[in-house]
Design an enzyme around this catalytic site. Structure first.
Site, mmCIF file in Angstrom:
data_model
loop_
_atom_site.group_PDB
_atom_site.id
_atom_site.type_symbol
_atom_site.label_atom_id
_atom_site.label_comp_id
_atom_site.label_asym_id
_atom_site.label_seq_id
_atom_site.Cartn_x
_atom_site.Cartn_y
_atom_site.Cartn_z
ATOM 1 N N ASP A 66 27.815 43.337 -28.277
ATOM 2 C CA ASP A 66 28.644 43.238 -27.586
ATOM 3 C C ASP A 66 29.707 44.304 -28.316
ATOM 4 O O ASP A 66 29.964 44.345 -29.504
ATOM 5 C CB ASP A 66 29.560 41.892 -27.446
ATOM 6 C CG ASP A 66 28.934 40.712 -27.101
ATOM 7 O OD1 ASP A 66 27.853 40.602 -27.151
ATOM 8 O OD2 ASP A 66 29.699 39.880 -26.643
ATOM 9 N N HIS B 67 32.675 45.340 -25.927
ATOM 10 C CA HIS B 67 33.902 45.000 -25.645
ATOM 11 C C HIS B 67 35.047 45.991 -25.597
ATOM 12 O O HIS B 67 36.128 45.793 -26.141
ATOM 13 C CB HIS B 67 34.374 43.550 -26.079
ATOM 14 C CG HIS B 67 33.843 42.260 -25.728
ATOM 15 N ND1 HIS B 67 33.922 42.102 -24.388
ATOM 16 C CD2 HIS B 67 33.171 41.346 -26.219
ATOM 17 C CE1 HIS B 67 33.439 40.795 -24.165
ATOM 18 N NE2 HIS B 67 32.769 40.363 -25.401
ATOM 19 N N ASP C 93 27.982 42.920 -22.315
ATOM 20 C CA ASP C 93 29.739 42.907 -22.846
ATOM 21 C C ASP C 93 29.996 44.000 -23.195
ATOM 22 O O ASP C 93 30.599 44.249 -24.414
ATOM 23 C CB ASP C 93 29.803 41.788 -23.630
ATOM 24 C CG ASP C 93 29.835 40.183 -23.006
ATOM 25 O OD1 ASP C 93 29.559 40.440 -21.886
ATOM 26 O OD2 ASP C 93 30.307 39.384 -23.763
ATOM 27 N N ASP D 244 35.861 44.557 -21.019
ATOM 28 C CA ASP D 244 36.546 43.419 -21.154
ATOM 29 C C ASP D 244 37.239 43.387 -22.680
ATOM 30 O O ASP D 244 36.665 43.672 -23.558
ATOM 31 C CB ASP D 244 36.321 42.325 -20.768
ATOM 32 C CG ASP D 244 36.126 42.022 -19.018
ATOM 33 O OD1 ASP D 244 37.000 42.694 -18.427
ATOM 34 O OD2 ASP D 244 35.226 41.295 -18.668
ATOM 35 N N ARG D 245 38.432 42.499 -22.714
ATOM 36 C CA ARG D 245 39.342 42.557 -23.898
ATOM 37 C C ARG D 245 39.660 43.674 -24.468
ATOM 38 O O ARG D 245 40.728 44.142 -24.575
ATOM 39 C CB ARG D 245 38.109 41.782 -24.934
ATOM 40 C CG ARG D 245 37.622 40.205 -24.482
ATOM 41 C CD ARG D 245 38.829 39.416 -24.709
ATOM 42 N NE ARG D 245 38.373 38.064 -24.778
ATOM 43 C CZ ARG D 245 39.169 36.905 -24.684
ATOM 44 N NH1 ARG D 245 40.443 37.112 -24.961
ATOM 45 N NH2 ARG D 245 38.725 35.811 -24.371
ATOM 46 N N ASN E 225 27.711 38.238 -19.809
ATOM 47 C CA ASN E 225 28.538 37.482 -18.803
ATOM 48 C C ASN E 225 29.792 38.194 -18.393
ATOM 49 O O ASN E 225 30.422 37.827 -17.446
ATOM 50 C CB ASN E 225 29.025 36.155 -19.532
ATOM 51 C CG ASN E 225 29.646 36.427 -21.008
ATOM 52 O OD1 ASN E 225 29.095 36.887 -21.730
ATOM 53 N ND2 ASN E 225 30.770 35.616 -20.946
ATOM 54 N N HIS E 226 30.322 39.225 -19.129
ATOM 55 C CA HIS E 226 31.510 39.847 -18.764
ATOM 56 C C HIS E 226 31.083 41.136 -17.745
ATOM 57 O O HIS E 226 32.090 41.973 -17.471
ATOM 58 C CB HIS E 226 32.088 40.491 -20.097
ATOM 59 C CG HIS E 226 33.134 39.668 -20.744
ATOM 60 N ND1 HIS E 226 34.234 39.299 -20.472
ATOM 61 C CD2 HIS E 226 32.802 38.295 -21.521
ATOM 62 C CE1 HIS E 226 34.752 38.356 -20.901
ATOM 63 N NE2 HIS E 226 34.167 37.819 -21.622
ATOM 64 N N HIS F 205 21.469 38.622 -23.681
ATOM 65 C CA HIS F 205 22.682 38.517 -23.948
ATOM 66 C C HIS F 205 23.132 37.160 -24.554
ATOM 67 O O HIS F 205 23.754 36.886 -25.453
ATOM 68 C CB HIS F 205 23.602 38.893 -22.629
ATOM 69 C CG HIS F 205 25.402 38.695 -23.126
ATOM 70 N ND1 HIS F 205 25.821 39.565 -24.055
ATOM 71 C CD2 HIS F 205 26.199 37.853 -23.024
ATOM 72 C CE1 HIS F 205 26.993 39.260 -24.168
ATOM 73 N NE2 HIS F 205 27.071 38.271 -23.662
ATOM 74 N N ARG G 208 31.325 26.478 -24.456
ATOM 75 C CA ARG G 208 32.163 27.479 -23.644
ATOM 76 C C ARG G 208 32.310 26.951 -22.224
ATOM 77 O O ARG G 208 33.204 27.221 -21.211
ATOM 78 C CB ARG G 208 31.106 28.700 -23.315
ATOM 79 C CG ARG G 208 30.927 29.617 -24.395
ATOM 80 C CD ARG G 208 30.058 30.512 -24.120
ATOM 81 N NE ARG G 208 29.555 31.153 -25.357
ATOM 82 C CZ ARG G 208 30.047 32.325 -25.760
ATOM 83 N NH1 ARG G 208 31.070 32.755 -25.303
ATOM 84 N NH2 ARG G 208 29.544 32.775 -27.027
ATOM 85 N N HIS H 136 26.869 37.855 -27.612
ATOM 86 C CA HIS H 136 27.643 36.992 -26.742
ATOM 87 C C HIS H 136 28.635 35.938 -27.947
ATOM 88 O O HIS H 136 29.680 35.572 -27.369
ATOM 89 C CB HIS H 136 26.576 35.954 -26.287
ATOM 90 C CG HIS H 136 27.102 35.023 -25.002
ATOM 91 N ND1 HIS H 136 27.919 35.452 -24.301
ATOM 92 C CD2 HIS H 136 26.979 33.540 -25.114
ATOM 93 C CE1 HIS H 136 28.487 34.343 -23.389
ATOM 94 N NE2 HIS H 136 27.724 33.284 -23.991
#
Length: 487
Positions: free
Chosen positions: A231, A233, A260, A263-264, A292-293, A341, A389, A416
Site C-alpha cells: 500500500d 495510500h 491501495d 485514499d488516506r 480494497n481502496h 492485496h 475488518r 492491506h
C-alpha cells in the site's frame, strides 16, 4: 467473598483500572496494538465495565479493524444500554465501512441519550445529510446494464493546452521517460498536470488494463530481479523515496504495486498519475493490482474522490471509478509466488484458474472470491475466523499451506495491513505482508518496506525505509467531512 463478573469469574477492579490507564497512555502514543492488548487484559480482569470495551473499540477503529470495533461496542451497549459512547463508537465503526444507515441509528441513540450535547447534535446532522445524499444517489443511479462508459465520451486530443502552461507535456501519443520525470518533478513542487495529459494517461492505462486477465502471469528471466510494493495510500513523497532507493520502473527494473494506491494520504492524484504514466511508458515496467481502496465506496469516504474533484474534475471521478474496475486482482511470479492485496478464501479447493475466471469489471461485492482477495487477513490461529475488518475473513497457516499445495506455489505475498517494520512474515514463512506507506497517516510511526525477488530462486529480500518529509497537507484533507469528525 471477592466480587464476580457475569461470567462467574472473580473480578480485580483495581488491577483492571491500572491496565486501562496504561492502555490509555499507549493509545495517546499511537501504539494502538499495544493499547488493544492492555484493554484486553483489563477486560479479562473485569469484563463487566462498558468503558473498557468501548475504549478497545476505539483502538480497533484506529487500526481499521471495524468488525472488531462493532463487536466491542455492541458488548459495551449490552453491559450498559445507557452508555452513549458505546453507540458513538459503533456508529463511527459502521461509518468506516461506509454503512451510513446503520451509523445513523447509533447516532440517533447518542442524541437521545445526550439531548443537550451540541457535539452529538452536530454529528447526527452530518450523518443525516450523508444518508440523504446516499438515498438521492441510489434514486438517480443508472442500472449497470444501461451504463455508458464515461471514457468513450472523452476526446483528449480536442482539449487545448494554453500557451502559458509550463508543465510537463506529452508530444503526440507516446508517454516518454522524460515526460514522466518532468511530471514527477512538477508534482514534487506541488504543480498540477494539464487535464489534457491527465486524460491521456488515464485513458491509455484503461485500454491496457482492460486487455489483461484477472490473474496476470509475470515472467522474470533468470538473473533478473523484480520488486513488489504494498500500500502507498496517497503518500507521494514516500513513493518518490522508493524510486530513489530502488530505481525508477523500467524493463530491467520492473515493479508490482499491490493495491491501495489512493485514499488516506492527500497526494493520491499524484501517486495514481505517476503509476499510470509508468504503465503507459512501458507496460512491463510496472504491474498494478486492485486493492480494497480502488473502489467507489472507499474513495467517497477516505479522500480520493474529494481530491480528484479539487485537483481535476467531476468527470475524472467517474473515469477513475471505471478504470479501477479494470485493474487485475492478482499476479503470479514465475508460477511460484502469488501476489494479492488482501488474502485467501473462505473455502478450500480454490484454483488459480478460478481467480483467472473472475469477472472483475464491477465494484467489489461484499462476499465471494473477489471480495476475499481484496479484504481478507491472515490470523495466527489455524482454520478460519470472522474478519476483524467486518468484510472478508481471517485465515490460518493451514489454509495458506493447503492453497499453496493445491496450486503448486511456494509463497503468498499480500499487503492491506500496516506493519510496524513495514512487513511481517507469517504462516511458517509461507506468507509475507508488505506495506509501503511509512508513518501511515502521519501518526503510526511504522516503517515502509518493499520486496526484491531475483530469479530463479525468488528468495525474498526485504528492504525497509522510513518516512520522508512532505508539504504541510494533512492526511484525509479531502476526505468526507463527516468521517473527519471521527478520526
Amino acid at each position: 467473598m471477592p466480587p464476580t463478573m457475569a461470567s462467574g469469574m472473580p473480578t480485580n477492579t483495581s488491577r483492571a483500572e491500572e491496565l486501562k490507564l496504561l492502555a490509555n497512555e499507549a493509545f495517546k502514543a499511537h501504539k494502538y496494538s499495544q493499547a488493544i492488548d492492555l484493554y484486553t487484559q483489563a477486560i479479562e480482569a473485569n469484563n463487566d465495565n462498558a468503558v473498557y470495551w468501548a475504549n478497545r473499540a476505539f483502538a480497533h477503529t484506529k487500526l481499521e479493524e471495524y468488525g472488531s470495533a462493532i463487536l466491542d461496542s455492541t458488548k459495551a451497549i449490552e453491559i450498559d444500554p445507557k452508555y452513549s459512547k458505546g453507540y458513538y463508537r459503533r456508529g463511527a465503526a459502521y461509518l468506516g465501512l461506509g454503512k451510513f444507515k446503520e451509523a445513523l441509528k447509533d447516532f440517533q441513540q447518542v442524541k437521545k441519550l445526550c439531548p443537550n450535547d451540541p457535539d452529538a447534535a452536530k454529528k447526527l446532522k452530518e450523518c443525516e445529510k450523508a444518508v440523504m445524499k446516499l438515498k438521492f444517489e441510489e434514486a438517480i443511479a443508472v442500472p449497470q446494464s444501461e451504463k455508458v462508459s464515461i471514457a468513450d465520451s472523452i476526446d483528449y486530443h480536442a482539449i487545448d493546452v494554453e500557451p502559458q502552461y509550463a508543465g510537463a507535456r506529452i508530444e503526440g501519443d507516446v508517454v516518454t521517460l522524460d515526460f514522466v520525470k518532468k511530471m514527477m518533478d512538477d508534482f514534487k513542487n506541488q504543480k498540477c498536470l494539464h487535464k489534457r495529459y491527465a486524460y491521456q494517461i488515464v485513458l491509455q492505462t484503461r485500454e491496457m488494463l482492460r486487455a489483461l486477465p484477472s490473474l496476470v502471469d509475470i515472467n522474470v528471466p533468470n538473473g533478473k530481479h523484480f520488486t513488489v510494493c504494498g500500500d502507498v495510500h496517497g503518500q507521494f513523497y514516500d513513493l518518490l523515496n522508493i524510486f530513489e532507493l530502488n530505481g525508477l520502473p523500467s524493463e530491467d527494473n520492473p515493479y508490482l504495486f499491490n493495491g491501495d494506491f489512493v485514499d488516506r494520504g492527500s497526494f493520491s492524484v499524484e501517486v495514481i498519475l505517476t503509476l499510470f504514466a509508468f504503465k503507459c511508458m512501458s507496460p512491463s515496467a510496472i504491474y498494478l493490482s486492485r486493492g480494497n481502496h480502488e473502489s467507489k465506496s472507499m474513495n467517497k469516504i477516505y479522500g480520493f474522490e474529494g481530491e480528484v474533484r479539487s485537483k481535476l474534475s467531476d468527470t475524472f471521478v467517474e473515469l477513475f471509478t471505471e478504470v479501477f474496475c479494470c485493474l487485475p486482482l492478482a499476479h503470479v511470479i514465475n508460477e511460484k509466488v502469488l501476489v494479492v492485496h488482501g488474502g485467501l478464501f473462505s473455502v478450500d479447493g480454490v484454483k488459480l484458474s478460478d481467480i483467472r475466471e473472475i469477472d472483475r469489471f464491477c465494484e467489489p461485492p461484499e462476499e465471494g472470491l473477489m471480495c476475499e482477495l481484496l479484504w481478507s487477513d491472515p490470523q495466527p490461529q489455524l482454520g478460519r475466523g470472522p474478519s476483524k475488518r467486518g468484510v472478508g475473513l481471517s485465515f490460518g497457516a493451514d489454509v495458506t499451506k493447503r492453497f499453496l499445495q493445491d496450486n503448486s506455489l511456494d509463497l503468498v505475498v499480500r499487503s492491506h495491513e500496516v506493519k510496524n517494520d513495514g512487513y511481517e512474515i507469517e504462516h511458517d514463512g509461507k506468507l509475507i505482508t508488505v506495506f509501503s506507506a511509512p508513518n501511515y497517516c502521519d501518526q503510526m510511526g511504522n516503517k515502509g518496506a518493499f520486496i526484491q525477488f531475483e530469479a530463479p530462486e525468488l528468495k525474498p529480500n526485504i528492504v525497509t525505509f522510513s518516512a520522508v518529509p512532505h508539504p504541510d497537507v494533512k492526511p484525509m484533507a479531502y476526505a468526507n467531512n463527516f468521517l473527519r469528525m471521527f478520526s
